[in-house]
Design a protein around this motif. Structure first.
Motif, PDB file in Angstrom:
ATOM      1  N   THR A 156     -20.043 -61.742  27.530  1.00 26.53           N
ATOM      2  CA  THR A 156     -20.148 -61.557  28.890  1.00 26.53           C
ATOM      3  C   THR A 156     -20.584 -59.819  28.890  1.00 26.53           C
ATOM      4  O   THR A 156     -20.616 -59.039  28.045  1.00 26.53           O
ATOM      5  N   ASP A 157     -20.617 -59.425  30.172  1.00 25.98           N
ATOM      6  CA  ASP A 157     -21.069 -57.934  30.381  1.00 25.98           C
ATOM      7  C   ASP A 157     -20.057 -57.158  29.876  1.00 25.98           C
ATOM      8  O   ASP A 157     -20.274 -56.145  29.430  1.00 25.98           O
ATOM      9  N   GLU A 158     -18.627 -57.296  29.978  1.00 26.24           N
ATOM     10  CA  GLU A 158     -17.633 -56.752  29.562  1.00 26.24           C
ATOM     11  C   GLU A 158     -17.694 -56.464  27.995  1.00 26.24           C
ATOM     12  O   GLU A 158     -17.664 -55.433  27.396  1.00 26.24           O
ATOM     13  N   ASP A 159     -18.056 -57.785  27.433  1.00 28.69           N
ATOM     14  CA  ASP A 159     -18.147 -57.634  25.913  1.00 28.69           C
ATOM     15  C   ASP A 159     -19.291 -56.723  25.488  1.00 28.69           C
ATOM     16  O   ASP A 159     -19.120 -55.774  24.736  1.00 28.69           O
ATOM     17  N   GLY A 160     -20.451 -56.756  26.237  1.00 28.40           N
ATOM     18  CA  GLY A 160     -21.386 -55.857  26.007  1.00 28.40           C
ATOM     19  C   GLY A 160     -20.951 -54.475  26.331  1.00 28.40           C
ATOM     20  O   GLY A 160     -21.340 -53.578  25.366  1.00 28.40           O
ATOM     21  N   GLU A 161     -20.151 -54.158  27.283  1.00 28.95           N
ATOM     22  CA  GLU A 161     -19.838 -52.814  27.479  1.00 28.95           C
ATOM     23  C   GLU A 161     -18.970 -52.081  26.355  1.00 28.95           C
ATOM     24  O   GLU A 161     -19.200 -51.060  25.965  1.00 28.95           O
ATOM     25  N   GLY A 162     -18.063 -53.103  26.093  1.00 35.01           N
ATOM     26  CA  GLY A 162     -17.138 -52.807  24.731  1.00 35.01           C
ATOM     27  C   GLY A 162     -17.757 -52.343  23.523  1.00 35.01           C
ATOM     28  O   GLY A 162     -17.528 -51.553  22.747  1.00 35.01           O
ATOM     29  N   ARG A 163     -18.953 -53.192  23.268  1.00 30.73           N
ATOM     30  CA  ARG A 163     -19.744 -52.986  22.231  1.00 30.73           C
ATOM     31  C   ARG A 163     -20.260 -51.540  22.283  1.00 30.73           C
ATOM     32  O   ARG A 163     -20.525 -50.868  21.113  1.00 30.73           O
ATOM     33  N   HIS A 164     -20.991 -51.288  23.403  1.00 28.29           N
ATOM     34  CA  HIS A 164     -21.649 -50.110  23.639  1.00 28.29           C
ATOM     35  C   HIS A 164     -20.743 -48.794  23.157  1.00 28.29           C
ATOM     36  O   HIS A 164     -21.040 -47.625  22.604  1.00 28.29           O
ATOM     37  N   LEU A 165     -19.496 -48.809  23.922  1.00 27.91           N
ATOM     38  CA  LEU A 165     -18.456 -47.954  23.503  1.00 27.91           C
ATOM     39  C   LEU A 165     -18.160 -47.803  22.094  1.00 27.91           C
ATOM     40  O   LEU A 165     -18.150 -46.754  21.551  1.00 27.91           O
ATOM     41  N   PHE A 166     -17.991 -48.964  21.382  1.00 29.22           N
ATOM     42  CA  PHE A 166     -17.522 -48.873  19.883  1.00 29.22           C
ATOM     43  C   PHE A 166     -18.925 -48.234  19.113  1.00 29.22           C
ATOM     44  O   PHE A 166     -18.569 -47.421  18.448  1.00 29.22           O
ATOM     45  N   ARG A 167     -19.904 -48.499  19.495  1.00 26.10           N
ATOM     46  CA  ARG A 167     -21.172 -47.855  18.762  1.00 26.10           C
ATOM     47  C   ARG A 167     -21.145 -46.319  19.015  1.00 26.10           C
ATOM     48  O   ARG A 167     -21.203 -45.766  17.923  1.00 26.10           O
ATOM     49  N   ARG A 168     -20.911 -46.107  20.312  1.00 27.84           N
ATOM     50  CA  ARG A 168     -20.953 -44.571  20.547  1.00 27.84           C
ATOM     51  C   ARG A 168     -19.940 -43.871  19.711  1.00 27.84           C
ATOM     52  O   ARG A 168     -20.141 -42.634  19.056  1.00 27.84           O
ATOM     53  N   TRP A 169     -18.711 -44.606  19.465  1.00 27.70           N
ATOM     54  CA  TRP A 169     -17.684 -43.890  18.831  1.00 27.70           C
ATOM     55  C   TRP A 169     -18.183 -43.801  17.325  1.00 27.70           C
ATOM     56  O   TRP A 169     -17.890 -42.945  16.529  1.00 27.70           O
ATOM     57  N   CYS A 170     -18.598 -44.962  16.845  1.00 28.59           N
ATOM     58  CA  CYS A 170     -19.132 -44.965  15.428  1.00 28.59           C
ATOM     59  C   CYS A 170     -20.338 -43.977  15.004  1.00 28.59           C
ATOM     60  O   CYS A 170     -20.131 -43.261  14.039  1.00 28.59           O
ATOM     61  N   GLU A 171     -21.129 -43.888  16.026  1.00 30.60           N
ATOM     62  CA  GLU A 171     -22.272 -42.934  15.784  1.00 30.60           C
ATOM     63  C   GLU A 171     -21.650 -41.527  15.676  1.00 30.60           C
ATOM     64  O   GLU A 171     -22.083 -40.627  15.101  1.00 30.60           O
ATOM     65  N   ALA A 172     -20.742 -40.997  16.613  1.00 33.56           N
ATOM     66  CA  ALA A 172     -20.129 -39.845  16.743  1.00 33.56           C
ATOM     67  C   ALA A 172     -19.397 -39.497  15.491  1.00 33.56           C
ATOM     68  O   ALA A 172     -19.087 -38.353  15.026  1.00 33.56           O
ATOM     69  N   ALA A 173     -18.778 -40.465  14.777  1.00 38.05           N
ATOM     70  CA  ALA A 173     -18.150 -40.262  13.668  1.00 38.05           C
ATOM     71  C   ALA A 173     -19.073 -40.213  12.221  1.00 38.05           C
ATOM     72  O   ALA A 173     -18.736 -40.242  11.112  1.00 38.05           O
ATOM     73  N   GLY A 174     -20.545 -40.165  12.591  1.00 36.07           N
ATOM     74  CA  GLY A 174     -21.421 -40.077  11.436  1.00 36.07           C
ATOM     75  C   GLY A 174     -21.798 -41.220  11.021  1.00 36.07           C
ATOM     76  O   GLY A 174     -22.584 -41.404   9.630  1.00 36.07           O
TER      77      GLY A 174
END
Length: 416
Positions: free
Chosen positions: A39-57
């Motif tokens: 769903t769109d919500e799943d996609g939004e959650g994925r984007h947040l997770f990716r941002r956090w992971c990339e911020a952690a290097g």
């Protein structure tokens, strides 16, 4: 490999803040979450997770079925990675922790390693598996099943939801169909942290469940066929009531499960009644029997018992009966070395723990077939899950993630 010192702990406050931030995406109507897969919500959650992971290097990769893999390099470029993770999708009326704790607990492990300057020989990968719940696109654990070679990728793409939308189309629509071939990755080990989804740990006063086995499962779709007729004008002795067939089979399932105690469960969950009218005797009922046990002989015996007896039960009341297995997996026994790493971690940290069998299916159950795997469980209040009232404490979340942290470091090998 050396074990980490018992003084090492994750940042429990940061973990809890992450859980609460993710819970803002796809809020439910009663305090939980509705973030169904693709769903769109799943996609939004994925984007947040990716941002956090990339911020952690970490570097993020996505495979053809949408599984997300965030990599933290190890010191040995030839060493296979240690995987940690679970899923971000939820039930339609799901809680804030089922699956999500395992993904964000994995992220917190990496953040804590960064804080402490810890390097490991083996790389570490934090994973979000697609469509663990299976509530929108059946079956459950779909993407980890494809990864482990249990399902064909094209077959998975062709799964449809209640509105006829294809899994493959929806994966592309939300932008999370990746280029990486599914299942090409090799693993040194995998650990999955999860809430128990049952009442045992809380009732026993234990902080950590060391999961030794998962339950095998059979989903048996049954059809009882009678004859539609008026509830007021059809004499009782002339009725062919498919609803009564459902009732009798419900009791039969309960009887079979009780006969196989301990270590076995059975119930009927999904039910469709036709024509589902107040004043019409049901002419057909389609329902799904869910039978589970961690003992293969019990699981197979229960299914055989049901298949042998159910037709006669229905025939005796003039109702037809058909059944087919629509979902199944054998009981997994988790890797002894990984299980020992979890148990060692709990003991090293001084957390109360007990061996436990997972009553639910998890991605780890499929991955266990292709890599050494183990699970860690923390309690949940009243054992309640798949419900918006699902609840855990910050202390339970932190201690479960502490154990994950220590088990991963022991397995990945700390480099000085």
């Amino acid at each position: 490999m050396s074990a980490p010192g018992e003084n090492l702990r994750i940042n429990g406050e940061r973990l809890w803040d992450s859980l609460m931030e993710m819970a803002k995406i796809g809020p439910g109507v009663a305090g939980g979450n509705n973030r169904q897969t693709l769903t769109d919500e799943d996609g939004e959650g994925r984007h947040l997770f990716r941002r956090w992971c990339e911020a952690a290097g970490m570097a993020m990769s996505v495979d053809e079925i949408g599984n997300m893999f965030a990599l933290r390099d190890g010191t040995d470029p030839d060493a296979l990675p240690v995987y940690i993770g679970s899923h971000l999708d939820t039930q339609p009326t799901g809680g804030k922790y089922d699956g999500v704790l395992g993904v964000l607990g994995g992220l917190e492990v990496i953040r804590t390693m960064n804080d402490l300057g810890i390097k490991t020989k083996h790389p570490i990968v934090v994973t979000n598996w697609t469509n663990e719940e299976g509530t929108r696109f059946a079956p459950a654990m779909l993407a980890s099943g494809v990864f482990a070679g249990k399902h064909d990728l094209k077959w998975a793409y062709d799964r449809v939801d209640a509105r006829g939308k294809r899994f493959g189309d929806e994966l592309e629509r939300i932008g999370w169909k990746g280029p990486e071939k599914v299942g090409q990755r090799k693993m040194h080990a995998m650990f999955e942290l999860h809430i128990e989804q049952g009442p045992i740990l809380e009732a026993e006063g234990k902080e950590i469940g060391v999961v030794t086995h998962g339950q095998g499962l059979r989903w048996i779709e049954c059809t009882a066929t009678g004859k539609d007729s008026h509830t007021g004008s059809t004499p009782m002795h002339m009725r062919k009531n498919a609803g009564r067939g459902l009732a009798l089979i419900t009791e039969l399932v309960h009887e079979i499960a009780m006969k196989n105690q301990p270590g076995a469960v059975g119930a009927i969950g999904h039910i469709d009644v036709y024509p589902n009218s107040r004043n019409v005797i049901p002419g057909k009922v389609v329902f799904t029997v869910d039978m589970r046990s961690h003992l293969p002989e019990k699981l197979h015996g229960m299914v055989d018992d049901l298949m042998a007896r159910a037709p006669g039960v229905c025939e005796a009341i003039g109702v037809g009966f058909e059944a087919k297995i629509v979902g199944q997996f054998e009981p997994p026994a988790f890797d002894e070395g990984c299980v020992a790493a979890v148990r060692n971690a709990a003991e090293r940290l001084g957390y109360s723990h007990m061996d436990i069998i997972s009553g639910a299916g998890h991605d780890a159950c499929w991955i266990n077939d292709v890599a050494p795997t183990a699970m860690i469980m923390c309690p949940c209040v009243d054992g309640l899950s798949h419900n918006e009232a699902e609840e855990i404490s910050p202390d339970w979340a932190a201690k479960g993630t502490d154990v994950l942290f220590h088990a991963v470091l022991e397995t990945a090998g700390i480099e000085s």
